[in-house]
Write a protein that holds these residues in place. Structure first.
Motif, PDB file in Angstrom:
ATOM      1  N   ILE A   7       0.845  -1.358  -0.090  1.00  0.00           N
ATOM      2  CA  ILE A   7      -0.110  -0.026  -0.088  1.00  0.00           C
ATOM      3  C   ILE A   7       0.992   1.110   0.131  1.00  0.00           C
ATOM      4  O   ILE A   7       1.547   1.414   1.003  1.00  0.00           O
ATOM      5  CB  ILE A   7      -0.930   0.049   1.285  1.00  0.00           C
ATOM      6  N   ALA A   8       0.862   1.880  -0.978  1.00  0.00           N
ATOM      7  CA  ALA A   8       1.797   2.973  -1.186  1.00  0.00           C
ATOM      8  C   ALA A   8       1.032   4.495  -0.677  1.00  0.00           C
ATOM      9  O   ALA A   8      -0.071   4.451  -0.616  1.00  0.00           O
ATOM     10  CB  ALA A   8       1.897   3.359  -2.720  1.00  0.00           C
ATOM     11  N   PRO A   9       1.823   4.980  -0.039  1.00  0.00           N
ATOM     12  CA  PRO A   9       1.169   6.396   0.638  1.00  0.00           C
ATOM     13  C   PRO A   9       0.671   7.547  -0.524  1.00  0.00           C
ATOM     14  O   PRO A   9      -0.190   8.243  -0.012  1.00  0.00           O
ATOM     15  CB  PRO A   9       2.408   7.001   1.473  1.00  0.00           C
ATOM     16  N   ASN A  10       1.061   7.545  -1.547  1.00  0.00           N
ATOM     17  CA  ASN A  10       0.549   8.115  -2.260  1.00  0.00           C
ATOM     18  C   ASN A  10       0.527   7.961  -4.024  1.00  0.00           C
ATOM     19  O   ASN A  10       1.205   6.598  -4.213  1.00  0.00           O
ATOM     20  CB  ASN A  10       1.069   9.835  -2.354  1.00  0.00           C
ATOM     21  N   ALA A  14       2.980   4.817  -5.738  1.00  0.00           N
ATOM     22  CA  ALA A  14       2.419   3.903  -6.622  1.00  0.00           C
ATOM     23  C   ALA A  14       2.745   3.672  -7.963  1.00  0.00           C
ATOM     24  O   ALA A  14       3.243   2.541  -8.353  1.00  0.00           O
ATOM     25  CB  ALA A  14       0.958   4.043  -6.350  1.00  0.00           C
ATOM     26  N   ASN A  15       2.787   4.675  -8.555  1.00  0.00           N
ATOM     27  CA  ASN A  15       3.364   4.714  -9.969  1.00  0.00           C
ATOM     28  C   ASN A  15       4.590   4.361 -10.047  1.00  0.00           C
ATOM     29  O   ASN A  15       5.293   3.655 -11.116  1.00  0.00           O
ATOM     30  CB  ASN A  15       3.106   6.097 -10.770  1.00  0.00           C
ATOM     31  N   ARG A  16       5.432   4.799  -9.224  1.00  0.00           N
ATOM     32  CA  ARG A  16       7.043   4.435  -9.256  1.00  0.00           C
ATOM     33  C   ARG A  16       7.145   2.824  -9.085  1.00  0.00           C
ATOM     34  O   ARG A  16       7.985   2.075  -9.833  1.00  0.00           O
ATOM     35  CB  ARG A  16       7.835   5.171  -8.096  1.00  0.00           C
ATOM     36  N   LEU A  17       6.457   2.318  -8.325  1.00  0.00           N
ATOM     37  CA  LEU A  17       6.541   0.959  -7.815  1.00  0.00           C
ATOM     38  C   LEU A  17       5.956  -0.210  -8.924  1.00  0.00           C
ATOM     39  O   LEU A  17       6.389  -0.963  -9.312  1.00  0.00           O
ATOM     40  CB  LEU A  17       5.945   0.366  -6.491  1.00  0.00           C
ATOM     41  N   LEU A  20       8.452  -0.007 -11.965  1.00  0.00           N
ATOM     42  CA  LEU A  20       9.647  -0.985 -11.403  1.00  0.00           C
ATOM     43  C   LEU A  20       9.253  -2.441 -11.456  1.00  0.00           C
ATOM     44  O   LEU A  20      10.019  -3.153 -12.032  1.00  0.00           O
ATOM     45  CB  LEU A  20       9.951  -0.856  -9.919  1.00  0.00           C
ATOM     46  N   LEU A  21       7.962  -2.679 -11.088  1.00  0.00           N
ATOM     47  CA  LEU A  21       7.416  -4.195 -11.125  1.00  0.00           C
ATOM     48  C   LEU A  21       7.279  -4.521 -12.775  1.00  0.00           C
ATOM     49  O   LEU A  21       7.508  -5.788 -13.020  1.00  0.00           O
ATOM     50  CB  LEU A  21       6.236  -4.362 -10.492  1.00  0.00           C
ATOM     51  N   ALA A  22       6.632  -3.588 -13.413  1.00  0.00           N
ATOM     52  CA  ALA A  22       6.262  -3.908 -14.749  1.00  0.00           C
ATOM     53  C   ALA A  22       7.550  -4.195 -15.653  1.00  0.00           C
ATOM     54  O   ALA A  22       7.596  -5.030 -16.528  1.00  0.00           O
ATOM     55  CB  ALA A  22       5.273  -2.612 -15.544  1.00  0.00           C
ATOM     56  N   THR A  23       8.748  -3.313 -15.501  1.00  0.00           N
ATOM     57  CA  THR A  23      10.000  -3.764 -16.063  1.00  0.00           C
ATOM     58  C   THR A  23      10.330  -5.092 -15.963  1.00  0.00           C
ATOM     59  O   THR A  23      11.348  -5.614 -16.573  1.00  0.00           O
ATOM     60  CB  THR A  23      11.042  -2.424 -15.746  1.00  0.00           C
ATOM     61  N   GLU A  24       9.905  -5.375 -14.529  1.00  0.00           N
ATOM     62  CA  GLU A  24      10.464  -6.967 -14.176  1.00  0.00           C
ATOM     63  C   GLU A  24       9.665  -7.866 -14.791  1.00  0.00           C
ATOM     64  O   GLU A  24       9.983  -8.940 -14.590  1.00  0.00           O
ATOM     65  CB  GLU A  24      10.538  -7.119 -12.639  1.00  0.00           C
ATOM     66  N   GLY A  25       8.392  -7.447 -15.395  1.00  0.00           N
ATOM     67  CA  GLY A  25       7.759  -8.436 -16.407  1.00  0.00           C
ATOM     68  C   GLY A  25       6.373  -8.965 -15.427  1.00  0.00           C
ATOM     69  O   GLY A  25       5.785 -10.009 -16.124  1.00  0.00           O
ATOM     70  N   ILE A  46      -1.170  -1.646  -4.503  1.00  0.00           N
ATOM     71  CA  ILE A  46      -0.481  -2.361  -5.652  1.00  0.00           C
ATOM     72  C   ILE A  46      -0.846  -3.688  -5.447  1.00  0.00           C
ATOM     73  O   ILE A  46      -0.683  -4.430  -4.607  1.00  0.00           O
ATOM     74  CB  ILE A  46       1.029  -1.922  -5.570  1.00  0.00           C
ATOM     75  N   LEU A  47      -1.351  -4.226  -6.654  1.00  0.00           N
ATOM     76  CA  LEU A  47      -1.666  -5.672  -6.676  1.00  0.00           C
ATOM     77  C   LEU A  47      -1.209  -6.438  -7.856  1.00  0.00           C
ATOM     78  O   LEU A  47      -0.784  -5.624  -8.993  1.00  0.00           O
ATOM     79  CB  LEU A  47      -3.378  -5.581  -7.059  1.00  0.00           C
ATOM     80  N   VAL A  48      -0.790  -7.579  -7.700  1.00  0.00           N
ATOM     81  CA  VAL A  48      -0.368  -8.669  -8.726  1.00  0.00           C
ATOM     82  C   VAL A  48      -1.196  -9.788  -8.648  1.00  0.00           C
ATOM     83  O   VAL A  48      -1.816  -9.981  -7.608  1.00  0.00           O
ATOM     84  CB  VAL A  48       1.314  -8.800  -8.479  1.00  0.00           C
ATOM     85  N   PRO A  49      -0.910 -10.423  -9.918  1.00  0.00           N
ATOM     86  CA  PRO A  49      -1.660 -12.016  -9.704  1.00  0.00           C
ATOM     87  C   PRO A  49      -1.160 -12.618  -8.548  1.00  0.00           C
ATOM     88  O   PRO A  49      -0.057 -12.703  -8.319  1.00  0.00           O
ATOM     89  CB  PRO A  49      -1.280 -12.623 -10.911  1.00  0.00           C
ATOM     90  N   GLU A  50      -1.982 -13.445  -7.922  1.00  0.00           N
ATOM     91  CA  GLU A  50      -1.610 -14.239  -6.765  1.00  0.00           C
ATOM     92  C   GLU A  50      -0.428 -15.214  -7.061  1.00  0.00           C
ATOM     93  O   GLU A  50       0.384 -15.190  -5.943  1.00  0.00           O
ATOM     94  CB  GLU A  50      -2.780 -15.230  -6.478  1.00  0.00           C
TER      95      GLU A  50
END
Length: 63
Positions: A7-10, A14-17, A20-25, A46-50
């Motif tokens: 849970i990002a504070p703003n 959230a967009n930065r993370l 980061l995650l999207a560049t890692e696939g 911030i959610l990702v597939p289980e």
């Protein structure tokens, strides 16, 4: 099923993370907590597939 990994504070953090995650696939979704029109200071989930939770948590924890 989508799972909250952080849970990002703003919205900016959230967009930065998300980037980061999207560049890692990872597939990433953002979900604002509270009123969406409350500007950029609302907390954001911030959610990702289980199936990708553990790997995504590792990436987030190294930042």
């Amino acid at each position: 099923m989508w799972t909250v990994v952080y849970i990002a504070p703003n919205k900016r953090e959230a967009n930065r993370l998300k980037m980061l995650l999207a560049t890692e696939g990872f597939l990433v979704k953002l979900r604002i907590i509270g009123l969406p029109q409350a500007n950029d200071s609302s907390s954001v989930e911030i959610l990702v597939p289980e199936s990708e939770v553990d790997e995504a948590m590792e990436i987030i924890n190294t930042v």
